[in-house]
Design a protein around this motif. Structure first.
Motif, mmCIF file in Angstrom:
data_model
loop_
_atom_site.group_PDB
_atom_site.id
_atom_site.type_symbol
_atom_site.label_atom_id
_atom_site.label_comp_id
_atom_site.label_asym_id
_atom_site.label_seq_id
_atom_site.Cartn_x
_atom_site.Cartn_y
_atom_site.Cartn_z
ATOM 1 N N TYR A 239 -116.955 34.844 -34.148
ATOM 2 C CA TYR A 239 -118.277 34.104 -33.705
ATOM 3 C C TYR A 239 -118.958 34.958 -32.523
ATOM 4 N N SER A 240 -120.169 34.681 -32.412
ATOM 5 C CA SER A 240 -120.872 35.131 -31.107
ATOM 6 C C SER A 240 -121.318 33.918 -30.600
ATOM 7 N N THR A 241 -121.346 33.851 -29.154
ATOM 8 C CA THR A 241 -121.720 32.752 -28.187
ATOM 9 C C THR A 241 -122.945 33.032 -27.820
ATOM 10 N N VAL B 191 -122.713 28.450 -30.968
ATOM 11 C CA VAL B 191 -121.505 29.177 -31.301
ATOM 12 C C VAL B 191 -121.875 29.490 -32.712
ATOM 13 N N ILE B 192 -122.157 31.012 -33.119
ATOM 14 C CA ILE B 192 -122.600 31.483 -34.104
ATOM 15 C C ILE B 192 -122.111 32.274 -34.937
ATOM 16 N N MET C 281 -119.936 38.376 -26.781
ATOM 17 C CA MET C 281 -119.106 38.410 -28.221
ATOM 18 C C MET C 281 -117.704 38.398 -27.804
ATOM 19 N N PRO C 282 -117.050 36.943 -27.990
ATOM 20 C CA PRO C 282 -115.814 36.972 -27.667
ATOM 21 C C PRO C 282 -114.780 37.920 -27.996
ATOM 22 N N ARG D 166 -111.130 24.436 -30.406
ATOM 23 C CA ARG D 166 -110.597 24.462 -31.443
ATOM 24 C C ARG D 166 -110.645 25.712 -32.155
ATOM 25 N N LEU D 167 -111.729 26.385 -32.134
ATOM 26 C CA LEU D 167 -111.764 27.717 -32.839
ATOM 27 C C LEU D 167 -110.736 28.893 -32.034
#
Length: 535
Positions: free
Chosen positions: A141-143, A195-196, A235-236, A131-132
């Motif tokens: 976000y960072s994962t 997922v932060i 980090m995406p 969804r993101l």
């Protein structure tokens, strides 16, 4: 599903309906416009607390007027029904054709929850991250991928029941760290993914250093236990096209933590990306390389310490690819990870048997050759039969073969390993315990497995054993114990005359190392078989 119950009065008689929406970490599920009903008696009676049946709702309070905006409807519903959440309402499920939607939504919700802990699972991670990605928000976000430190030790120390309780409490604690815009999910075992929001990453990392659990206490002090984690971070950057791609990068980063044992936090970077590309290239090149004959078998002699005569050899695999030698330290771990190591092991065995048959037919006296077999062979109890089948296919005397096993094979498949050794003995094939002294279960292996040969790991000499009395006591007692168990002793890594004399003085039988020979090609080893004594 329980029988449908229609709420009496204006709730069911009003046909205008309302469109609700489920909010939360699993995304938005749009409700359907229809009558309000309840699929359980408990819900029915909860509604009755807030209104009398057939009571008329004043227009200024009525949340069901068709011209009302959705937010105003929600405000009136909240005011009228107090603690009830909009998610308590099932929209339109008094119609038979709509019941299937309720079941689908419930099944979908259940599929997003880990049944043991009650927190989101891998499916929830996939749904949330997808969804993101679709909304173009993932770059905000960072994962993270994290694993509980030494959870096996917790199970051993406190028992599996308490370990499970600690895991559930830990799961609840880490899930609470996530806001409504974030997700923490259990993706298997004691492995988690998060997922932060980027601005909250440092806060989460700090919290993961010590998560308290109250269900277990330190036996001596009685203090509560704090659980730490090892964390991989990615980090995406906008190049990712799927949640699976992100998870692969996290997993690769976590492998780096395992490679460097002193690390607890690792960020995905260019070095990891290049290593992953290299590993993928190697993984996909191995099958064609086997077919093309790029792998060669080398032989490193084993030499009697008393007579300096060759008494055996270890078969080692080498890969010559596009004119370059690929280090076994590079491709063997990849093959272990993918399971391709099983094909490599049998390739080496086939090659060794073919070479032995060739030498015997030419009248060359052959020594016993040992072949390494990975832990992956012991998932099932059939490897000994396959080994014997290969030896019989080539028609070689079984006393010329020895199979080497490592400690990891014992740890992860002890029952099948023990059975396989006994079967090999029945076929006339000997077994060797390789790399003794590198782990914590070696003594247990000696006690439970009937090995013919014990190979002392070269780390005994690397640690300056020649100059230390404590090492002398340890090595001397290991050799004495192995001899009492009727095992021959091989010392690996002999590189100097001083090391040779030291191990000889400790009553060791056989030396293997560069003092005598490096691993030799087929032709080089054949010459050694013709000249058996080292000067």
């Amino acid at each position: 599903m329980s029988a449908l119950r229609t709420v009496p009065g204006n709730l069911s008689s009003q046909r205008q309906g309302i469109q609700g929406r489920h909010e939360g970490i699993f995304g938005g599920f749009a409700g359907r416009t229809a009558d309000f009903t309840c699929c359980s008696p408990l819900f029915f009676f909860r509604l009755q607390k807030h209104r009398k049946p057939n009571a008329k709702i004043p227009e200024e309070e009525n949340p069901y007027l068709p011209e009302l905006p959705l937010e105003e409807r929600r405000r009136r519903l909240k005011e009228r029904f107090g603690e009830l959440d909009i998610r308590d309402f099932a929209c339109g499920y008094n119609r038979i054709e709509n019941c299937v939607h309720y079941v689908k939504d419930e099944n979908f919700r259940i599929s997003m929850i880990d049944i043991r802990s009650g927190i989101p699972n891998y499916n929830a991670y996939l749904n949330f991250t997808e969804r993101l990605l679709n909304e173009g928000k993932l770059a905000e976000y960072s994962t993270i991928y994290f694993n509980i430190n030494n959870f096996k030790f917790i199970n051993q120390k406190f028992g599996f029941r308490q370990g499970d309780a600690a895991l559930r409490e830990y799961c609840a604690a880490v899930a609470e760290m996530a806001t409504a815009e974030e997700l923490v999910a259990l993706v298997g075992g004691n492995n988690f993914v998060g997922v932060i929001r980027r601005e909250r990453l440092e806060l989460i990392l700090k919290a993961l250093k010590a998560v308290p659990v109250s269900c277990i206490k330190e036996p001596i002090t009685g203090k509560k236990v704090f659980i730490s984690a090892r964390v991989a971070i990615y980090m995406p950057d906008g190049t990712d096209t799927s949640p699976q791609m992100i998870m692969e990068k996290l997993s690769t980063t976590y492998d780096e933590i395992n490679r460097e044992q002193n690390q607890t936090v690792r960020y995905y970077d260019e070095k990891i990306r290049k290593r992953k590309i290299r590993e993928d290239l190697i993984m996909h090149a191995i099958e064609p390389a086997l077919e093309a004959g790029e792998f060669e078998v080398y032989y490193q002699p084993k030499v009697s310490m008393k007579t300096r005569k060759i008494t055996g050899a270890e078969a080692l695999i080498r890969w010559n690819h596009d004119g370059k030698v690929v280090s076994p330290g590079e491709f063997i771990p990849i093959c272990e990870k993918t399971g391709q190591v099983q094909k490599l092991d049998f390739y080496v065995l086939e090659t060794v048997c073919r070479h032995i048959k060739e030498w015997l037919e030419r009248g060359i006296e052959v020594v016993t050759v040992s072949v390494n077999f990975s832990k992956h062979h012991f998932v099932e109890d059939t490897v000994a039969e396959y080994i014997n089948r290969v030896a019989e296919k080539w028609g070689i005397p079984k006393q010329h073969l020895e199979i080497e096993f490592t400690e990891t094979a014992y740890i992860e498949g002890s029952r099948n390993l023990s059975s396989s050794i006994n079967k090999l003995h029945g076929y006339g094939i000997s077994a060797s315990m390789d790399d003794f002294g590198t782990g914590y279960s070696s003594l247990s292996m000696l006690q439970n497995m009937s090995f013919d040969t014990l190979k002392l790991d070269k780390s005994f000499l690397d640690n300056g054993a020649v100059d230390e009395n404590r090492s002398r006591v340890v090595i001397g007692n290991i050799i004495r114990m192995a001899k009492e168990l009727d095992m021959s002793i091989v010392s690996e890594g002999i590189e100097t005359e001083m090391e040779l004399e030291y191990m000889k003085g400790m009553n060791c039988d056989i030396a293997q190392g560069y003092l005598f020979d490096k691993p030799l090609t087929h032709d080089e080893f054949e010459k050694r078989l013709l000249q058996t004594v080292y000067e």
